[in-house]
Design an enzyme around this catalytic site. Structure first.
Site, PDB file in Angstrom:
ATOM      1  N   GLU A  24      -4.900   4.196   6.020  1.00 14.89           N
ATOM      2  CA  GLU A  24      -4.614   4.050   4.598  1.00 14.89           C
ATOM      3  C   GLU A  24      -5.205   5.265   3.863  1.00 14.89           C
ATOM      4  O   GLU A  24      -4.726   5.675   2.821  1.00 14.89           O
ATOM      5  CB  GLU A  24      -5.275   2.747   4.125  1.00 14.89           C
ATOM      6  CG  GLU A  24      -4.938   2.328   2.736  1.00 14.89           C
ATOM      7  CD  GLU A  24      -5.868   1.228   2.231  1.00 14.89           C
ATOM      8  OE1 GLU A  24      -5.660   0.074   2.600  1.00 14.89           O
ATOM      9  OE2 GLU A  24      -6.788   1.557   1.470  1.00 14.89           O
TER      10      GLU A  24
ATOM     11  N   SER B 248     -10.967   0.039   3.084  1.00 12.18           N
ATOM     12  CA  SER B 248     -10.203  -0.200   4.318  1.00 12.18           C
ATOM     13  C   SER B 248      -9.715   1.139   4.838  1.00 12.18           C
ATOM     14  O   SER B 248      -9.060   1.883   4.100  1.00 12.18           O
ATOM     15  CB  SER B 248      -8.974  -1.052   4.041  1.00 12.18           C
ATOM     16  OG  SER B 248      -9.334  -2.322   3.598  1.00 12.18           O
TER      17      SER B 248
ATOM     18  N   ARG C 215       0.816  -1.228   0.000  1.00 15.30           N
ATOM     19  CA  ARG C 215       0.000   0.000   0.000  1.00 15.30           C
ATOM     20  C   ARG C 215       0.845   1.271   0.000  1.00 15.30           C
ATOM     21  O   ARG C 215       0.481   2.278   0.612  1.00 15.30           O
ATOM     22  CB  ARG C 215      -0.951   0.044   1.204  1.00 15.30           C
ATOM     23  CG  ARG C 215      -2.064  -0.962   1.183  1.00 15.30           C
ATOM     24  CD  ARG C 215      -2.989  -0.769  -0.021  1.00 15.30           C
ATOM     25  NE  ARG C 215      -4.195  -1.560   0.147  1.00 15.30           N
ATOM     26  CZ  ARG C 215      -4.281  -2.858  -0.154  1.00 15.30           C
ATOM     27  NH1 ARG C 215      -3.242  -3.495  -0.667  1.00 15.30           N
ATOM     28  NH2 ARG C 215      -5.408  -3.505   0.024  1.00 15.30           N
TER      29      ARG C 215
HETATM   30  N1  EPU Z   1     -11.493  -9.894  10.193  1.00 11.91           N
HETATM   31  C1  EPU Z   1     -11.998  -9.692  11.448  1.00 11.91           C
HETATM   32  N2  EPU Z   1     -13.121  -8.902  11.585  1.00 11.91           N
HETATM   33  C2  EPU Z   1     -13.731  -8.332  10.531  1.00 11.91           C
HETATM   34  C3  EPU Z   1     -13.218  -8.548   9.239  1.00 11.91           C
HETATM   35  C4  EPU Z   1     -12.087  -9.327   9.097  1.00 11.91           C
HETATM   36  O1  EPU Z   1     -11.500 -10.179  12.447  1.00 11.91           O
HETATM   37  O2  EPU Z   1     -14.711  -7.609  10.745  1.00 11.91           O
HETATM   38  C5  EPU Z   1     -10.261 -10.695  10.074  1.00 11.91           C
HETATM   39  C6  EPU Z   1     -10.474 -12.101   9.629  1.00 11.91           C
HETATM   40  O3  EPU Z   1      -9.626 -12.941  10.406  1.00 11.91           O
HETATM   41  C7  EPU Z   1      -9.991 -12.133   8.197  1.00 11.91           C
HETATM   42  C8  EPU Z   1      -8.911 -11.064   8.239  1.00 11.91           C
HETATM   43  O4  EPU Z   1      -9.402 -10.090   9.148  1.00 11.91           O
HETATM   44  O5  EPU Z   1      -9.487 -13.365   7.841  1.00 11.91           O
HETATM   45  C9  EPU Z   1      -8.677 -10.418   6.905  1.00 11.91           C
HETATM   46  O6  EPU Z   1      -9.906  -9.853   6.416  1.00 11.91           O
HETATM   47  P1  EPU Z   1     -10.161  -9.640   4.861  1.00 11.91           P
HETATM   48  O7  EPU Z   1      -9.931 -10.914   4.157  1.00 11.91           O
HETATM   49  O8  EPU Z   1     -11.450  -8.960   4.644  1.00 11.91           O
HETATM   50  O9  EPU Z   1      -8.991  -8.685   4.428  1.00 11.91           O
HETATM   51  P2  EPU Z   1      -8.400  -7.368   5.098  1.00 11.91           P
HETATM   52  O10 EPU Z   1      -7.001  -7.681   5.514  1.00 11.91           O
HETATM   53  O11 EPU Z   1      -9.273  -6.784   6.145  1.00 11.91           O
HETATM   54  C10 EPU Z   1      -7.360  -6.556   2.856  1.00 11.91           C
HETATM   55  C11 EPU Z   1      -7.302  -5.264   2.116  1.00 11.91           C
HETATM   56  C12 EPU Z   1      -8.592  -5.045   1.335  1.00 11.91           C
HETATM   57  C13 EPU Z   1      -8.789  -6.212   0.383  1.00 11.91           C
HETATM   58  C14 EPU Z   1      -8.861  -7.487   1.207  1.00 11.91           C
HETATM   59  C15 EPU Z   1      -9.016  -8.711   0.342  1.00 11.91           C
HETATM   60  C16 EPU Z   1      -5.854  -3.802   3.424  1.00 11.91           C
HETATM   61  C17 EPU Z   1      -5.770  -2.631   4.345  1.00 11.91           C
HETATM   62  N3  EPU Z   1      -7.083  -4.168   3.046  1.00 11.91           N
HETATM   63  O12 EPU Z   1      -8.371  -6.388   3.841  1.00 11.91           O
HETATM   64  O13 EPU Z   1      -8.428  -3.868   0.577  1.00 11.91           O
HETATM   65  O14 EPU Z   1      -9.971  -6.060  -0.387  1.00 11.91           O
HETATM   66  O15 EPU Z   1      -7.642  -7.628   1.978  1.00 11.91           O
HETATM   67  O16 EPU Z   1      -7.820  -9.010  -0.270  1.00 11.91           O
HETATM   68  O17 EPU Z   1      -4.823  -4.362   3.040  1.00 11.91           O
HETATM   69  C18 EPU Z   1      -8.775  -1.524   0.658  1.00 11.91           C
HETATM   70  O18 EPU Z   1      -7.546  -1.421   0.681  1.00 11.91           O
HETATM   71  O19 EPU Z   1      -9.526  -0.503   0.669  1.00 11.91           O
HETATM   72  C19 EPU Z   1      -9.356  -2.839   0.677  1.00 11.91           C
HETATM   73  C20 EPU Z   1     -10.666  -3.039   0.766  1.00 11.91           C
END
Ligand code: EPU
Length: 339
Positions: free
Chosen positions: A335, A239, A169
């Site tokens: 972010e 995010s 990022r």
């Molecule tokens: N989780 C929680 N609570 C929640 C949601 C998620 O505990 O309410 C935990 C779960 O354990 C899950 C982990 O967080 O396995 C990861 O969640 P998710 O797969 O939704 O991915 P993320 O790390 O929260 C990142 C990117 C997203 C991207 C997704 C999918 C960042 C900051 N965000 O989110 O990007 O769509 O992975 O690859 O790296 C963005 O940057 O705006 C964005 C949406």
């Protein structure tokens, strides 16, 4: 203040509410929408002393106060094939092309490499700035180069992939905020076979072991639509925080407090954990304070239920950061850009 020539069409006192996806109100002292690189250079030359901000669709920023300077929202469009062979195609897209429309264009022609980045809001020009990523793919994997104009000098400056300094990022463009991206050159593959990289996406495709490019795009769209609120329905900026990168020591401290915290290797002595998980554990998933809160289905998405005042969003976000830090010793970094 410099007087702008009328053909440049620099507007005064423009309301920025339509230009940020949180829909907060703020006035820009000056506002311009150049359609060509040359017009962009003229505007920069005419407003040398002004504080400047370049925006795309405004999906990753919001305003807490009026902007005392020049906001430039380029309208530089066009998609061109630069060269191709039997295996790949090099394709240049103008910074103001809609990102997801560009992904759709590439997928419909069988060009592979950005399908996992379907439905990410924003423009092509914004993609390299924060090195957008999702479902195990990052845009830096397919970028050959980025064409820019240096805002201070108006000089054209083109960056190779290596010169962009891409990390999670992040990029030279985000670090320095000195360049206006005018177009991005991608190299995409003409053949495709699906590689499992991310559990959510694999679950969505579990009945289809050999999906087509189009089917992968559709699966990504389905997962995102289920998990993430649409900014038109519930204003947000995706995010809000980056996933924190921890040293080994920080990781061990965190696991002592939260043994179930997700932790991934992110390089030597470097571990990534989930900001959403920490926010949820701090009691902030789906929590609402006044008109601001986090999304009920995903703790990392800050949502605006109706305020036009960016300060309310900033205050809520600070509260979340402070609580997560007090409880788990991890400082979340936004972010999203706050002005
Ligand atoms: N989780 C929680 N609570 C929640 C949601 C998620 O505990 O309410 C935990 C779960 O354990 C899950 C982990 O967080 O396995 C990861 O969640 P998710 O797969 O939704 O991915 P993320 O790390 O929260 C990142 C990117 C997203 C991207 C997704 C999918 C960042 C900051 N965000 O989110 O990007 O769509 O992975 O690859 O790296 C963005 O940057 O705006 C964005 C949406």
């Amino acid at each position: 203040m410099e007087i702008a020539a009328p053909k440049m069409n620099i507007q005064h006192n423009i309301q920025l509410q339509p230009y940020n996806s949180f829909r907060t109100k703020a006035l820009a002292k000056l506002f311009a929408q150049p359609k060509t690189v040359e017009e962009l250079q003229e505007i920069l030359a005419a407003c040398k002393s002004e504080n400047k901000l370049i925006i795309g669709h405004g999906c990753n920023l919001f305003f807490t106060q009026d902007f005392d300077g020049l906001i430039i929202k380029p309208e530089i469009r066009g998609i061109d094939i630069l060269q191709e062979n039997a295996d790949w195609v090099e394709i240049e897209a103008g910074a103001s092309e809609d990102w997801d429309a560009f992904v759709g264009f590439c997928v419909s022609r069988g060009y592979a490499g950005i399908e996992n980045l379907s439905l990410i809001p924003g423009t092509v020009g914004a993609a390299p700035i924060q090195n957008i990523g999702a479902y195990g793919a990052e845009v830096n994997d397919v970028i050959i180069g980025v064409k820019t104009v240096e805002t201070e000098t108006g000089n054209i400056k083109n960056f190779s992939n290596a010169a962009c300094d891409f990390t999670y990022r992040n990029s030279i463009f985000k670090q320095t905020r000195k360049y206006a991206v005018t177009s991005v050159v991608f190299r995409l593959q003409k053949s495709f076979s699906y590689v499992e990289k991310y559990v959510d996406l694999s679950l969505e495709l579990k009945d289809n072991p050999n999906p087509s490019l189009q089917q992968v795009r559709e699966a990504v769209i389905n997962v995102r639509t289920r998990k993430l609120p649409h900014p038109e329905a519930l204003p947000n900026a995706g995010s809000f925080f980056k996933n924190p990168i921890l040293t080994k020591e920080e990781k061990e401290k965190l696991l002592a407090l939260l043994p179930d915290a997700p932790v991934y290797n992110a390089g030597e002595d470097s571990f990534k954990t989930s900001a959403a998980y920490l926010i949820e554990k701090a009691g902030y998933k789906g929590k609402r304070k006044g008109d601001v809160g986090t999304y009920e289905h995903h703790a990392l998405i800050v949502v605006n239920h109706g305020t036009e005042n960016g300060r309310e969003i900033a205050d809520f976000v600070n509260e979340v950061r402070n609580t997560v830090f007090q409880q788990f010793g991890v400082m979340l970094e936004p972010e999203v850009w706050i002005f």
